[in-house]
Write a protein that holds these residues in place. Structure first.
Motif: not given
Length: 312
Positions: A273-287
């Motif tokens: 669960n943590f890694e799935e949410s972490l990837i979403k945070l990264l998507e926001n950083i690189f968007d």
């Protein structure tokens, strides 16, 4: 009244700098900075704006923290991969003045701790460490077995990304962190972070995974879960982990563990669960369509080194 909103768009140059950051590795503190204020993240982690130099006539909180961490590391270093013995800790209690002075000489070499406020702060440091060692001795006397797995150890891992959700050229993102201490007490694997300030149990209560990645008040619990995930990824272990904090200022609370909605330990499904949410945070950083912008939480600005730029 005349404050204007500051936004920084993600140009191709900035995206390339973010790619460099992804290669070097994101730490929990850098991700917490992004959560608190993405503009602060830009200033610190991307633009690399230097922080103001300190004229440290009086020992500040960060220096005090480094000194206490170093003393605790020096005390427990000989016990890595061993069980802690009472006589060993009692011997270190007798040598505490020398151990503290050595760390002050190293980390505060140009300062004077013989008088004034610095003398009082040095006495506080000694009291914190002495009380912590006595706390450990009491636990062992009560029959608990304490085994030191590692101290101040670097951990790293990486995530391979779905290219369709990220900027071109971003294939892998690296992560890194230094964990203060990992130990095993009565069969429970703990990840421990030492704090010199006050920590409340509510600081480590996680309502849900979404709030862990959006609420700036969840910084402490985010850091601990990040460390646990990092250890889990690098060690390839399915072991249950108990991450938490020792508040040296309030040892009466003992070990304060992270608490998810249903339990006080982290298992494999929690790391997924943590890694799935972490990837979403990264998507926001690189968007590229999401600019770096100021936080709406004015409380975050109180201790920001860049607030003069924002006029906050």
């Amino acid at each position: 009244e005349n404050t204007q909103e500051i936004q920084v768009k993600k140009s191709s140059i900035i995206i390339n700098l973010l790619k460099e950051k992804a290669t070097k590795g994101f730490s929990p503190s850098s991700l917490n900075t992004y959560k608190r204020c993405s503009l602060q993240f830009y200033f610190k982690e991307v633009a690399k704006l230097g922080e103001p130099e300190k004229n440290e006539e009086v020992i500040d909180a960060s220096t005090l923290g480094r000194i206490i961490h170093e003393v605790l590391q020096n005390i427990f270093e000989p016990l890595v991969l061993q069980y802690v013995k009472i006589d060993f800790l009692e011997d270190k209690l007798k040598k505490l003045d020398v151990l503290l002075q050595n760390s002050f000489d190293t980390l505060y070499e140009d300062g004077d701790v013989r008088s004034g406020k610095n003398l009082l702060i040095a006495k506080v440091a000694k009291r914190f460490i002495r009380n912590y060692l006595k706390h450990e001795i009491q636990k062992i006397k009560a029959g608990e077995s304490l085994y030191i797995n590692s101290l101040e150890k670097d951990y790293t891992t990486s995530i391979t990304l779905n290219k369709s959700n990220f900027s071109e050229g971003v294939d892998t993102v690296n992560f890194k962190g230094i964990i203060d201490r990992i130990d095993t007490i009565d069969g429970k694997l703990r990840i421990i972070d030492y704090k010199t300030g006050n920590v409340k149990k509510s600081d480590l209560e996680i309502k849900d995974w979404a709030s862990l990645f959006t609420d700036h008040k969840s910084d402490k619990s985010f850091q601990l879960v990040f460390y646990a995930w990092l250890f889990n990824k690098q060690s390839h272990s399915n072991e249950t982990i108990y991450p938490g904090i020792y508040s040296l200022k309030k040892l009466s609370e003992g070990f304060i563990g992270v608490k998810t909605p249903s339990k006080t330990e982290l298992k494999q499904e929690d790391f997924i669960n943590f890694e799935e949410s972490l990837i979403k945070l990264l998507e926001n950083i690189f968007d590229q369509s999401t600019p770096f912008k100021q936080t709406d939480e004015n409380s975050v600005c109180s201790y920001c080194n860049y607030k003069i730029i924002c006029n906050k």
